[in-house]
Design an enzyme around this catalytic site. Structure first.
Site, PDB file in Angstrom:
ATOM      1  N   ARG A  94       0.851  -1.203   0.000  1.00  0.00           N
ATOM      2  CA  ARG A  94       0.000   0.000   0.000  1.00  0.00           C
ATOM      3  C   ARG A  94       0.872   1.233   0.000  1.00  0.00           C
ATOM      4  O   ARG A  94       1.770   1.364   0.839  1.00  0.00           O
ATOM      5  CB  ARG A  94      -0.870   0.043   1.266  1.00  0.00           C
ATOM      6  CG  ARG A  94      -1.942  -0.962   1.310  1.00  0.00           C
ATOM      7  CD  ARG A  94      -3.040  -0.597   2.268  1.00  0.00           C
ATOM      8  NE  ARG A  94      -2.609  -0.086   3.563  1.00  0.00           N
ATOM      9  CZ  ARG A  94      -3.437   0.284   4.521  1.00  0.00           C
ATOM     10  NH1 ARG A  94      -4.750   0.195   4.326  1.00  0.00           N
ATOM     11  NH2 ARG A  94      -2.998   0.713   5.664  1.00  0.00           N
ATOM     12  N   THR A  98      -1.477   7.459  -0.315  1.00  0.00           N
ATOM     13  CA  THR A  98      -2.785   7.283  -0.979  1.00  0.00           C
ATOM     14  C   THR A  98      -3.529   6.054  -0.454  1.00  0.00           C
ATOM     15  O   THR A  98      -4.738   5.933  -0.658  1.00  0.00           O
ATOM     16  CB  THR A  98      -2.593   7.087  -2.492  1.00  0.00           C
ATOM     17  OG1 THR A  98      -1.861   5.859  -2.699  1.00  0.00           O
ATOM     18  CG2 THR A  98      -1.820   8.245  -3.116  1.00  0.00           C
ATOM     19  N   ASP A 190       0.584  -3.426  12.076  1.00  0.00           N
ATOM     20  CA  ASP A 190       1.038  -3.772  10.728  1.00  0.00           C
ATOM     21  C   ASP A 190       1.446  -5.241  10.702  1.00  0.00           C
ATOM     22  O   ASP A 190       2.468  -5.627  11.290  1.00  0.00           O
ATOM     23  CB  ASP A 190       2.226  -2.869  10.338  1.00  0.00           C
ATOM     24  CG  ASP A 190       2.606  -3.068   8.884  1.00  0.00           C
ATOM     25  OD1 ASP A 190       2.883  -4.214   8.483  1.00  0.00           O
ATOM     26  OD2 ASP A 190       2.624  -2.078   8.133  1.00  0.00           O
ATOM     27  N   ASP A 193       5.028  -6.144   9.312  1.00  0.00           N
ATOM     28  CA  ASP A 193       6.100  -5.778  10.252  1.00  0.00           C
ATOM     29  C   ASP A 193       6.139  -6.732  11.440  1.00  0.00           C
ATOM     30  O   ASP A 193       7.214  -7.097  11.919  1.00  0.00           O
ATOM     31  CB  ASP A 193       5.894  -4.344  10.759  1.00  0.00           C
ATOM     32  CG  ASP A 193       6.302  -3.315   9.715  1.00  0.00           C
ATOM     33  OD1 ASP A 193       7.051  -3.675   8.782  1.00  0.00           O
ATOM     34  OD2 ASP A 193       5.873  -2.152   9.839  1.00  0.00           O
TER      35      ASP A 193
HETATM   36  C1  PRP Z   1      -1.028  -4.823   4.295  1.00  0.00           C
HETATM   37  C2  PRP Z   1      -1.807  -6.107   4.403  1.00  0.00           C
HETATM   38  C3  PRP Z   1      -2.651  -6.088   3.154  1.00  0.00           C
HETATM   39  C4  PRP Z   1      -2.952  -4.635   2.992  1.00  0.00           C
HETATM   40  C5  PRP Z   1      -4.344  -4.389   3.491  1.00  0.00           C
HETATM   41  O1  PRP Z   1       0.052  -4.969   3.451  1.00  0.00           O
HETATM   42  O2  PRP Z   1      -1.003  -7.244   4.521  1.00  0.00           O
HETATM   43  O3  PRP Z   1      -1.979  -6.612   2.013  1.00  0.00           O
HETATM   44  O4  PRP Z   1      -2.004  -3.915   3.800  1.00  0.00           O
HETATM   45  O5  PRP Z   1      -4.719  -3.085   3.253  1.00  0.00           O
HETATM   46  P1  PRP Z   1      -5.867  -2.703   2.214  1.00  0.00           P
HETATM   47  O6  PRP Z   1      -7.006  -3.629   2.458  1.00  0.00           O
HETATM   48  O7  PRP Z   1      -6.186  -1.278   2.603  1.00  0.00           O
HETATM   49  O8  PRP Z   1      -5.316  -2.799   0.828  1.00  0.00           O
HETATM   50  P2  PRP Z   1       1.134  -3.807   3.226  1.00  0.00           P
HETATM   51  O9  PRP Z   1       0.707  -2.943   2.081  1.00  0.00           O
HETATM   52  O10 PRP Z   1       1.404  -3.115   4.511  1.00  0.00           O
HETATM   53  O11 PRP Z   1       2.388  -4.600   2.704  1.00  0.00           O
HETATM   54  P3  PRP Z   1       3.305  -5.657   3.483  1.00  0.00           P
HETATM   55  O12 PRP Z   1       2.468  -6.894   3.722  1.00  0.00           O
HETATM   56  O13 PRP Z   1       4.409  -5.894   2.523  1.00  0.00           O
HETATM   57  O14 PRP Z   1       3.756  -5.038   4.779  1.00  0.00           O
HETATM   58  N1  URA Z   2      -2.316  -3.371   6.887  1.00  0.00           N
HETATM   59  C1  URA Z   2      -1.967  -3.867   8.092  1.00  0.00           C
HETATM   60  O1  URA Z   2      -0.972  -4.597   8.210  1.00  0.00           O
HETATM   61  N2  URA Z   2      -2.707  -3.531   9.153  1.00  0.00           N
HETATM   62  C2  URA Z   2      -3.786  -2.755   9.071  1.00  0.00           C
HETATM   63  O2  URA Z   2      -4.422  -2.496  10.093  1.00  0.00           O
HETATM   64  C3  URA Z   2      -4.133  -2.241   7.806  1.00  0.00           C
HETATM   65  C4  URA Z   2      -3.377  -2.573   6.733  1.00  0.00           C
END
Ligand code: PRP
Ligand code: URA
Length: 199
Positions: A94, A98, A190, A193
């Site tokens: 994400r 945005t 997160d 993380d």
């Molecule tokens: C997180 C999570 C989803 C997304 C959810 O990933 O694992 O993929 O956000 O958010 P959304 O429903 O608003 O799209 P992130 O983009 O943080 O990437 P990562 O898993 O690499 O940390």
């Molecule tokens: N992605 C995450 O990992 N946690 C949230 O709460 C939203 C998006």
């Protein structure tokens, strides 16, 4: 069991090691729900006592597709349940401003269109990442897809149901709302993380 384990995951004092173990365990337990209606067929075997008509899964085989990174944490639990599954990967993150998903990777099994696909991601927040990943799967011919998440916001569920009404969503918890940073409240922070210890 799922609720008990999820509560420990939500706790900010739970570290990476336990977080990962619990996510694997919950994924295995949710895997029971996601696969409980797979069709069965009869076939003949012999037990040490006598011949019998036994049952096995028939029809389409499975593909598990995690959304990187956090979806990876749900793969091992499902693979231990269905060891013959193939695994594809969709890389999405994400944009922090945005909150829109950005694609950076896609590698799927060649015959994915013939498989039941379980798309995994622990967090369903705005639903943008799941919707885009579902678009990518459908562009490659998939027409039998289930989405498995751990924690969802009502906004994310609504977004997926609106854009992909044919996809059944499995979640362990529906939380209250999204905050101004589009994080799920109360959520668990997160997920990527916390799985990979990057913060
Ligand atoms: C997180 C999570 C989803 C997304 C959810 O990933 O694992 O993929 O956000 O958010 P959304 O429903 O608003 O799209 P992130 O983009 O943080 O990437 P990562 O898993 O690499 O940390
Ligand atoms: N992605 C995450 O990992 N946690 C949230 O709460 C939203 C998006």
């Amino acid at each position: 069991m799922i609720q008990h384990k999820l509560s420990i995951m939500r706790d900010k004092n739970t570290g990476t090691k336990d977080f990962k173990i619990l996510l694997k365990e919950i994924s295995m337990l949710m895997g029971y729900e996601v696969t409980r209606d797979l069709p069965l067929e009869d076939y003949q075997i012999e037990t040490p006592i006598c011949p019998m008509t036994a049952r096995r899964i028939s029809g389409r085989k499975l593909a598990i597709v995690p959304i990187l990174r956090a979806g990876l944490g749900m793969v091992d639990g499902l693979v231990s349940l269905v060891p013959v599954s193939k695994v594809g990967h969709i890389g999405l993150y994400r944009n922090e401003t945005t909150h829109k998903p950005v694609v950076y990777y896609c590698k799927l099994p060649d015959d994915i269109q013939n498989r039941l696909v379980i798309l995994t991601d622990p967090m369903l927040a705005t639903g943008g990442s799941a919707c885009d990943a579902l678009d990518m799967l459908k562009e490659r011919g998939c027409n039998n897809i289930r989405l498995m998440c751990l924690v969802a916001a009502p906004e994310g569920i609504e977004a997926v149901q609106r854009r992909h009404p044919d996809v059944d969503i499995y979640v362990a918890a529906v939380d209250d709302h999204l905050n101004d940073d589009a994080y799920i409240v109360p959520g668990l922070g997160d997920a990527g993380d916390r799985i990979f210890g990057t913060q």
